[in-house]
Design a protein around this motif. Structure first.
Motif, PDB file in Angstrom:
ATOM      1  N   TRP A  93       0.908  -6.182   1.385  1.00  0.00           N
ATOM      2  CA  TRP A  93       1.978  -5.743   0.290  1.00  0.00           C
ATOM      3  C   TRP A  93       2.335  -4.269   0.795  1.00  0.00           C
ATOM      4  O   TRP A  93       3.442  -4.048  -0.142  1.00  0.00           O
ATOM      5  N   GLY A  94       1.755  -3.612   1.639  1.00  0.00           N
ATOM      6  CA  GLY A  94       2.416  -2.221   1.885  1.00  0.00           C
ATOM      7  C   GLY A  94       1.629  -1.578   3.056  1.00  0.00           C
ATOM      8  O   GLY A  94       0.885  -1.974   3.682  1.00  0.00           O
ATOM      9  N   ALA A 143       8.783  -9.705   8.203  1.00  0.00           N
ATOM     10  CA  ALA A 143       8.000  -8.619   8.469  1.00  0.00           C
ATOM     11  C   ALA A 143       8.006  -7.559   7.479  1.00  0.00           C
ATOM     12  O   ALA A 143       7.164  -6.675   7.413  1.00  0.00           O
ATOM     13  N   VAL A 144       9.324  -7.346   6.819  1.00  0.00           N
ATOM     14  CA  VAL A 144       9.460  -6.213   5.888  1.00  0.00           C
ATOM     15  C   VAL A 144       8.327  -6.316   4.892  1.00  0.00           C
ATOM     16  O   VAL A 144       7.814  -5.225   4.317  1.00  0.00           O
ATOM     17  N   GLN A 145       8.098  -7.467   4.277  1.00  0.00           N
ATOM     18  CA  GLN A 145       7.183  -7.533   3.210  1.00  0.00           C
ATOM     19  C   GLN A 145       5.556  -7.548   3.776  1.00  0.00           C
ATOM     20  O   GLN A 145       4.553  -7.572   3.046  1.00  0.00           O
ATOM     21  N   GLY A 146       5.491  -7.814   5.138  1.00  0.00           N
ATOM     22  CA  GLY A 146       4.226  -7.738   5.389  1.00  0.00           C
ATOM     23  C   GLY A 146       3.421  -8.735   5.164  1.00  0.00           C
ATOM     24  O   GLY A 146       2.251  -8.870   5.328  1.00  0.00           O
ATOM     25  N   ASN A 153       2.065  -4.419  -4.309  1.00  0.00           N
ATOM     26  CA  ASN A 153       0.905  -4.726  -5.214  1.00  0.00           C
ATOM     27  C   ASN A 153       1.127  -6.129  -5.746  1.00  0.00           C
ATOM     28  O   ASN A 153       0.584  -6.129  -7.087  1.00  0.00           O
ATOM     29  N   ARG A 154       1.542  -6.905  -5.120  1.00  0.00           N
ATOM     30  CA  ARG A 154       1.698  -8.122  -5.640  1.00  0.00           C
ATOM     31  C   ARG A 154       1.072  -9.119  -4.753  1.00  0.00           C
ATOM     32  O   ARG A 154       1.451  -9.148  -3.467  1.00  0.00           O
TER      33      ARG A 154
END
Length: 386
Positions: free
Chosen positions: A245-246, A36-39, A297-298
């Protein structure tokens, strides 16, 4: 094969043939559990459910030919039980496995049983539980997402084609362990659920008109309402693949009526290119799309082409590679949607099901693809494609 899939296949085929006969050009606006941290998010329709709960750790799950769930894990130095064997977790699944982790050394699995109810099994860091019955009457795969430690939200499609929701709040299942909150709609796809921050959820589905629809939880209420959806237009032959990604960022990918990939994004203020239009990424795709993000942004996209090979496209923060409408060829002979997982920045692990129904593995180590760009590590087993 689930009732939903048996319904979808003939409908999609007939619609596609009709479009060809009428010589209708596809619209330029055509629309398509990990940490989940990276979403980021992956298709819940992959025959391989891969998840990472720590750096250099991977767990993945498949449904075997006897409909039981099977497990393999990478512990940082070796594959277990071995490179080509699996741990039998029992059960009887008529869906793909959905796996989610809300913390280190924690995994929750969800499947649809032979009675079309949802079943749950979890790893608590020491041992596996039995299979817990969550009730329901489900015709889709299960979408599970975690937006915080000890929090899980499940979404399924019921026999009336509406969306249903169940959640774990750290103490109890809501509304109860065998009941669900009805979210309305008429859905012909699996549900894509993504979270870009604590107490935030975004759901994407394909409606009976093959358009994309969106519903969200903002921390206090469902929008536009509990049983209504925001219309995103397009025409999708696939499930929606959603990735974040954010904070306050979402990217959606679908396969359009021309079998190309289409992209829509939320930048924190607006939908791009617009609320009901999509950016074409080209390609000829016969699978759902697997989208994963390993840093801000990846984005990496993995699809199966009409030659059954695996293809890759990526966003590096400035440009799409190899280009907006081309893909990197990864070879293979793939019969199911790929599964992609990342356990750290600049690391990707891909799992596919080959024509022999065995699992195959390819990885990016930050410098090169292993075993090579177009070869795979054989991991054995027999993965049912449901």
């Amino acid at each position: 094969m689930s009732k939903l899939m048996r319904f979808l296949l003939p409908v999609v085929c007939l619609l596609f043939v009709a479009l060809v006969l009428l010589q209708v050009r596809p619209s330029a606006h055509a629309a398509t559990s990990q940490k989940a941290v990276q979403g980021s998010s992956q298709s819940q329709t992959s025959a391989v459910a891969s998840v990472s709960w720590a750096p250099n750790r991977i767990d993945y799950f498949v449904v075997g030919s006897n409909h039981a769930v099977y497990h393999k894990w990478w512990n940082g130095s070796s594959w277990n039980p071995s490179l080509t064997t699996f741990e039998n977790l029992g059960g009887y699944a008529i869906s793909n496995v959905t796996a989610v982790s809300w913390g280190p050394n924690r995994i929750d699995l969800f499947v649809v049983g032979s009675n079309h109810a949802v079943y749950h099994k979890w790893w608590n860091g020491h041992r596996w539980s039995g299979w817990e019955n969550h009730g329901g009457n489900v015709i889709s795969n299960i979408s599970a997402v975690s937006w915080a430690a000890n929090r899980i939200d499940l979404f399924v499609v019921g026999t009336d084609h509406a969306v249903y929701h169940q959640w774990w709040d750290g103490h109890h299942w809501g509304p109860s362990i065998t009941s669900y909150e009805r979210h309305g709609g008429y859905v012909i796809s699996n549900i894509s659920a993504v979270s870009w921050s604590a107490n935030r959820l975004d759901l994407f589905v394909v409606g009976s008109d093959h358009a994309i629809y969106h519903q969200w939880w903002d921390g206090s209420s469902w929008g536009p309402s509990l049983t209504s959806y925001e219309y995103h237009g397009g025409y999708s032959l696939s499930d929606v693949s959603a990735v974040s990604w954010g904070a306050n960022r979402i990217d959606l990918f679908v396969v359009g009526s021309d079998h190309a990939v289409y992209h829509q994004w939320w930048d924190g203020s607006n939908w791009g290119p617009s609320l009901t239009s999509y950016e074409s990424h080209g390609g000829i795709v016969i699978s759902n799309i697997s989208a994963v993000s390993w840093s801000s942004n990846r984005i990496d996209l993995l699809v199966v082409g009409n030659d059954h090979a695996l293809y890759h496209q990526w966003w590096d923060g400035a440009n799409w590679g190899p280009s907006l409408t081309s893909y990197e060829y990864h070879g293979g002979n793939v019969i199911a949607t790929p599964s992609a997982v990342s356990w750290s920045a600049n690391r990707l692990d891909l799992f596919v099901v080959g024509s022999d129904h065995a699992v195959y593995h390819q990885w990016w180590d930050g410098a090169k693809w292993g075993p090579s760009l177009t070869s795979y590590e054989y991991q054995g087993g027999y993965a049912l494609v449901v």
